[in-house]
Design a protein around this motif. Structure first.
Motif, PDB file in Angstrom:
ATOM      1  N   PHE A 399       0.851  -1.190   0.000  1.00 31.14           N
ATOM      2  CA  PHE A 399       0.000   0.000   0.000  1.00 31.14           C
ATOM      3  C   PHE A 399       0.887   1.239   0.000  1.00 31.14           C
ATOM      4  CE2 PHE A 399      -2.862   3.171   2.010  1.00 31.14           C
ATOM      5  CZ  PHE A 399      -3.904   3.101   1.098  1.00 31.14           C
ATOM      6  N   ASP A 400       1.337   1.626  -1.199  1.00 25.86           N
ATOM      7  CA  ASP A 400       2.015   2.907  -1.421  1.00 25.86           C
ATOM      8  C   ASP A 400       0.977   3.824  -2.031  1.00 25.86           C
ATOM      9  OD1 ASP A 400       4.208   1.398  -0.692  1.00 25.86           O
ATOM     10  OD2 ASP A 400       5.497   2.134  -2.295  1.00 25.86           O
ATOM     11  N   ALA A 401       0.560   4.838  -1.300  1.00 31.02           N
ATOM     12  CA  ALA A 401      -0.612   5.596  -1.735  1.00 31.02           C
ATOM     13  C   ALA A 401      -0.581   7.029  -1.241  1.00 31.02           C
ATOM     14  CB  ALA A 401      -1.890   4.907  -1.234  1.00 31.02           C
ATOM     15  N   LEU A 402      -1.328   7.863  -1.954  1.00 37.33           N
ATOM     16  CA  LEU A 402      -1.459   9.280  -1.619  1.00 37.33           C
ATOM     17  C   LEU A 402      -2.917   9.577  -1.341  1.00 37.33           C
ATOM     18  CD1 LEU A 402       0.612  10.645  -4.656  1.00 37.33           C
ATOM     19  CD2 LEU A 402       1.486   9.884  -2.422  1.00 37.33           C
ATOM     20  N   LEU A 403      -3.171  10.235  -0.218  1.00 36.07           N
ATOM     21  CA  LEU A 403      -4.527  10.680   0.090  1.00 36.07           C
ATOM     22  C   LEU A 403      -4.689  12.105  -0.431  1.00 36.07           C
ATOM     23  CD1 LEU A 403      -7.285  10.276   1.283  1.00 36.07           C
ATOM     24  CD2 LEU A 403      -6.373  10.904   3.537  1.00 36.07           C
ATOM     25  N   VAL A 404      -5.538  12.241  -1.429  1.00 34.38           N
ATOM     26  CA  VAL A 404      -5.754  13.520  -2.115  1.00 34.38           C
ATOM     27  C   VAL A 404      -6.988  14.188  -1.545  1.00 34.38           C
ATOM     28  CG1 VAL A 404      -6.238  14.602  -4.338  1.00 34.38           C
ATOM     29  CG2 VAL A 404      -4.718  12.611  -4.222  1.00 34.38           C
ATOM     30  N   ASP A 405      -6.883  15.462  -1.246  1.00 33.95           N
ATOM     31  CA  ASP A 405      -8.018  16.250  -0.756  1.00 33.95           C
ATOM     32  C   ASP A 405      -8.263  17.397  -1.724  1.00 33.95           C
ATOM     33  OD1 ASP A 405      -9.965  17.608   0.620  1.00 33.95           O
ATOM     34  OD2 ASP A 405      -8.886  17.648   2.535  1.00 33.95           O
ATOM     35  N   THR A 406      -9.428  17.396  -2.359  1.00 27.28           N
ATOM     36  CA  THR A 406      -9.772  18.463  -3.309  1.00 27.28           C
ATOM     37  C   THR A 406     -10.666  19.519  -2.684  1.00 27.28           C
ATOM     38  OG1 THR A 406     -11.722  17.269  -4.152  1.00 27.28           O
ATOM     39  CG2 THR A 406      -9.598  16.839  -5.227  1.00 27.28           C
ATOM     40  N   ASN A 407     -10.760  19.519  -1.354  1.00 28.30           N
ATOM     41  CA  ASN A 407     -11.686  20.424  -0.664  1.00 28.30           C
ATOM     42  C   ASN A 407     -11.062  21.730  -0.212  1.00 28.30           C
ATOM     43  OD1 ASN A 407     -13.995  18.624  -0.691  1.00 28.30           O
ATOM     44  ND2 ASN A 407     -12.878  17.379   0.803  1.00 28.30           N
ATOM     45  N   LEU A 408      -9.798  21.947  -0.523  1.00 28.00           N
ATOM     46  CA  LEU A 408      -9.160  23.189  -0.106  1.00 28.00           C
ATOM     47  C   LEU A 408      -9.871  24.356  -0.765  1.00 28.00           C
ATOM     48  CD1 LEU A 408      -5.417  22.137  -0.429  1.00 28.00           C
ATOM     49  CD2 LEU A 408      -6.934  21.925   1.540  1.00 28.00           C
ATOM     50  N   SER A 409     -10.259  25.302   0.025  1.00 26.20           N
ATOM     51  CA  SER A 409     -11.097  26.387  -0.504  1.00 26.20           C
ATOM     52  C   SER A 409     -10.301  27.651  -0.751  1.00 26.20           C
ATOM     53  CB  SER A 409     -12.236  26.683   0.478  1.00 26.20           C
ATOM     54  OG  SER A 409     -11.719  27.063   1.750  1.00 26.20           O
ATOM     55  N   GLU A 441      -1.851  13.103   3.074  1.00 27.20           N
ATOM     56  CA  GLU A 441      -1.165  11.975   3.699  1.00 27.20           C
ATOM     57  C   GLU A 441      -0.432  11.171   2.632  1.00 27.20           C
ATOM     58  OE1 GLU A 441      -4.373  11.330   7.373  1.00 27.20           O
ATOM     59  OE2 GLU A 441      -3.969   9.691   5.974  1.00 27.20           O
ATOM     60  N   VAL A 442       0.730  10.641   3.006  1.00 22.87           N
ATOM     61  CA  VAL A 442       1.535   9.837   2.094  1.00 22.87           C
ATOM     62  C   VAL A 442       1.871   8.520   2.789  1.00 22.87           C
ATOM     63  CG1 VAL A 442       3.705   9.686   0.800  1.00 22.87           C
ATOM     64  CG2 VAL A 442       2.524  11.891   1.000  1.00 22.87           C
ATOM     65  N   TYR A 443       1.596   7.407   2.101  1.00 24.50           N
ATOM     66  CA  TYR A 443       1.810   6.075   2.668  1.00 24.50           C
ATOM     67  C   TYR A 443       2.844   5.301   1.843  1.00 24.50           C
ATOM     68  CZ  TYR A 443      -2.374   6.772   5.513  1.00 24.50           C
ATOM     69  OH  TYR A 443      -3.291   7.256   6.421  1.00 24.50           O
ATOM     70  N   VAL A 444       3.744   4.621   2.540  1.00 24.50           N
ATOM     71  CA  VAL A 444       4.700   3.706   1.911  1.00 24.50           C
ATOM     72  C   VAL A 444       4.677   2.411   2.711  1.00 24.50           C
ATOM     73  CG1 VAL A 444       7.086   3.293   1.224  1.00 24.50           C
ATOM     74  CG2 VAL A 444       6.159   5.623   1.147  1.00 24.50           C
ATOM     75  N   GLN A 445       4.424   1.309   2.036  1.00 19.54           N
ATOM     76  CA  GLN A 445       4.289   0.006   2.694  1.00 19.54           C
ATOM     77  C   GLN A 445       3.280   0.062   3.832  1.00 19.54           C
ATOM     78  OE1 GLN A 445       8.219  -1.421   3.820  1.00 19.54           O
ATOM     79  NE2 GLN A 445       8.390  -2.611   1.925  1.00 19.54           N
ATOM     80  N   GLY A 446       2.174   0.766   3.587  1.00 18.97           N
ATOM     81  CA  GLY A 446       1.103   0.827   4.570  1.00 18.97           C
ATOM     82  C   GLY A 446       1.336   1.753   5.732  1.00 18.97           C
ATOM     83  N   VAL A 447       2.500   2.386   5.774  1.00 17.34           N
ATOM     84  CA  VAL A 447       2.845   3.291   6.872  1.00 17.34           C
ATOM     85  C   VAL A 447       2.676   4.730   6.412  1.00 17.34           C
ATOM     86  CG1 VAL A 447       4.693   4.078   8.405  1.00 17.34           C
ATOM     87  CG2 VAL A 447       4.466   1.635   7.852  1.00 17.34           C
ATOM     88  N   CYS A 448       2.008   5.530   7.228  1.00 17.00           N
ATOM     89  CA  CYS A 448       1.882   6.953   6.914  1.00 17.00           C
ATOM     90  C   CYS A 448       3.209   7.630   7.252  1.00 17.00           C
ATOM     91  CB  CYS A 448       0.744   7.587   7.710  1.00 17.00           C
ATOM     92  SG  CYS A 448       0.438   9.315   7.264  1.00 17.00           S
ATOM     93  N   VAL A 449       3.929   8.064   6.217  1.00 15.25           N
ATOM     94  CA  VAL A 449       5.239   8.679   6.427  1.00 15.25           C
ATOM     95  C   VAL A 449       5.148  10.194   6.472  1.00 15.25           C
ATOM     96  CG1 VAL A 449       6.448   6.737   5.390  1.00 15.25           C
ATOM     97  CG2 VAL A 449       5.774   8.670   3.951  1.00 15.25           C
ATOM     98  N   LYS A 450       4.041  10.738   5.984  1.00 18.67           N
ATOM     99  CA  LYS A 450       3.846  12.189   6.019  1.00 18.67           C
ATOM    100  C   LYS A 450       2.365  12.495   6.193  1.00 18.67           C
ATOM    101  CE  LYS A 450       4.332  16.480   3.386  1.00 18.67           C
ATOM    102  NZ  LYS A 450       2.886  16.791   3.383  1.00 18.67           N
ATOM    103  N   ARG A 451       2.066  13.370   7.128  1.00 18.02           N
ATOM    104  CA  ARG A 451       0.695  13.843   7.343  1.00 18.02           C
ATOM    105  C   ARG A 451       0.766  15.355   7.517  1.00 18.02           C
ATOM    106  NH1 ARG A 451      -0.888  10.704  11.324  1.00 18.02           N
ATOM    107  NH2 ARG A 451      -2.048   9.281   9.944  1.00 18.02           N
TER     108      ARG A 451
END
Length: 521
Positions: A399-409, A441-451
């Protein structure tokens, strides 16, 4: 009760398993266990999945939030990050002499390396690059600092110590034997960490700065340890013409690398804008990949890379920022430039035709944001021999993934969202207009490395936004003045009055040239 390291998200996940097709997994539940995707189910199965995995809760994404696979940058020069965004005024070979070699040489100051490399890794993570293929510098010790920084901050990477034993400044060159010794020591150091996220790489800079003895020796090390290999191939007219003069017995860069044993299924060659179709087909047969670096190709290259054409010939193609030849560390920028590159090819064909009709043939090389996202994820995974590990949201992959938020106003975000826009429109806006502010949020190997601005694995917990005082301190190590030693001006040799260049190349040309070039692989 959930096993340690098990958690789940429910929401919309975007990925591109097939080239040119954006797939939206809407309202799905993704279970991550020990860093891997253990289960993907519809949101309606939440209670059953919770019972199966012993989950006390499932985190639900907000409207306007989506997961996308982490970006994979297949070409980064780590020590060049120091001058990213500058040095855009000269051709490649002069650029190396004027900016690159002095900057890389300055990393001999290990204290400077210890400050700069964490900034590099944080910047790339902040921009969504969960995996990077890094070129280090010539000297061994700074490269160990780079590996340590990557390990500590949680990024996935393929990393190499650069080798170069000819046609380089006197203070930035190595003896062949020393270079081979240090390359192997770097490999064993990296493997000794037993970190599944980090793999060592053999890195002959490019043919003009590497003797055949060095290249063949590096190929032996790569074979001995099963390492990746990276270099540059057919990237601009100056480099290609230089190789032709230095090695007249070979028809192309690809033929040289083949003879040296450096084309494998774990090799990534950067640029390739001047590769012939025969060269591309041979790279494809070897399983070698090309890193497409559109932004740096615009600045330092002399041609466009035809992505669709290369893929049609069976070549593996990933995407790269090529910092600092590319002026942005953002893979979002690289994706946009890949689309622009394809439209430039179309425009060139129309201009050459002399007409005003766009034909289907002119459209063949055009790509959209969907293909660009594939290059930045699946294409990169294939190039780095990680296709079974990352790139899509499939069961069994990390699970290498990026949580994208498009709600910034308002102006707190890079774009506005209007009433009536659906998820697909918002996601496309993110790809075309978004930036690191949208990556919460940024995930590498299922671990959140940046929030947010925090890097969660960094003991110092320092934000990517360094203070002015910090920046002054971090960048305080001096960059050496440009070397005064004779330098081979490879980019302008045809009409150059550089005496050293004419002597070095002349000596090579005076050797007996075989009646035919080695063009057959």
């Amino acid at each position: 009760m959930a096993a340690a390291g098990t958690h789940a998200f429910r929401g919309t996940f975007y990925h591109t398993p097939t080239y040119g097709e954006l797939e939206a997994l809407r309202d799905v539940l993704v279970v991550i266990q020990d860093g891997k995707i253990a289960h993907v189910a519809s949101g309606g199965e939440e209670e059953a999945v919770q019972r199966e995995y012993g989950l006390s809760e499932v985190r639900r994404l907000q409207d306007g939030q989506y997961f996308v696979p982490g970006f994979i940058d297949t070409h980064v020069h780590a020590p060049q990050y120091k001058f990213t965004g500058t040095g855009t005024d000269v051709p490649l070979m002069e650029w190396l002499r004027k900016y690159t070699f002095p900057a890389e040489c300055s990393f001999q100051d290990l204290e400077a390396a210890r400050h700069r490399y964490p900034l590099l890794v944080k910047r790339f993570l902040a921009n969504g690059t969960t995996t990077a293929m890094y070129y280090g510098s010539l000297h061994l010790q700074p490269n160990l600092v780079l590996v340590d920084s990557i390990e500590r901050l949680g990024q996935r990477a393929v990393v190499g110590k650069v080798n170069m034993d000819r046609h380089s400044p006197d203070d930035y060159i190595e003896d062949t034997a020393d270079g081979l010794r240090d390359a192997e020591e770097f490999v064993t150091y990296t493997l000794g960490k037993k970190c599944s996220r980090i793999q060592p790489c053999i890195t002959p800079r490019f043919i003009p700065t590497c003797t055949p003895e060095l290249m063949k020796g590096l190929a032996e090390i790569a074979q001995k340890y099963g390492c990746h290999i990276q270099s540059h191939i057919s990237e601009c007219c100056g480099e290609v013409n230089c190789v032709r003069e230095m090695h007249p017995e070979y028809a192309s860069d690809a033929a040289v690398f083949e003879e040296m044993g450096l084309l494998t299924n774990r090799t990534v060659m950067a640029h390739g804008t001047l590769l012939s179709d025969d060269d591309i087909r041979h790279l494809a047969r070897r399983g070698t990949a090309v890193s497409h670096c559109p932004l740096s190709n615009f600045f330092l290259g002399d041609a466009f890379f035809k992505v669709n054409h290369a893929l049609s010939l069976g070549l593996k193609v990933g995407l790269g920022t090529d910092v600092a030849g590319g002026i942005s560390p953002s893979m979002l920028s690289a994706q946009r430039m890949a689309v622009v590159n394809s439209r430039c090819i179309r425009a060139h064909k129309l201009a050459v035709s002399g007409g005003t009709t766009v034909t289907p043939e002119m459209e063949k090389d055009v790509i959209t944001f969907k293909e660009a996202l594939w290059l930045a994820t699946v294409g990169g995974a294939q190039a780095l021999d990680l296709a079974d590990v990352v790139g899509t949201f499939e069961v069994g992959k990390d699970f290498d993934a990026l949580l994208v938020d498009t709600n910034l106003s308002g102006t707190s975000g890079p774009f506005d969202v209007f009433e009536g826009e659906d998820d697909d429109q918002r996601f496309e806006k993110f790809i075309n207009l978004g930036d690191d502010r949208n990556l919460i949020e940024v995930y590498v190997q299922g671990v959140c490395v940046k929030r947010g601005d925090e890097f969660l694995l960094d003991g110092s917990n320092v934000s990517v936004k360094a203070t002015e005082d910090d920046s002054d301190r971090i960048m305080s190590a001096p960059t050496p003045v440009e070397p005064e030693a004779a330098y081979l001006d490879l980019a302008h040799r045809a009409d150059s009055s550089d005496e050293a260049a004419s002597v070095d190349v002349g000596a090579a040309a005076e050797q007996s040239e075989p009646p035919t070039k080695r063009s057959r692989f």
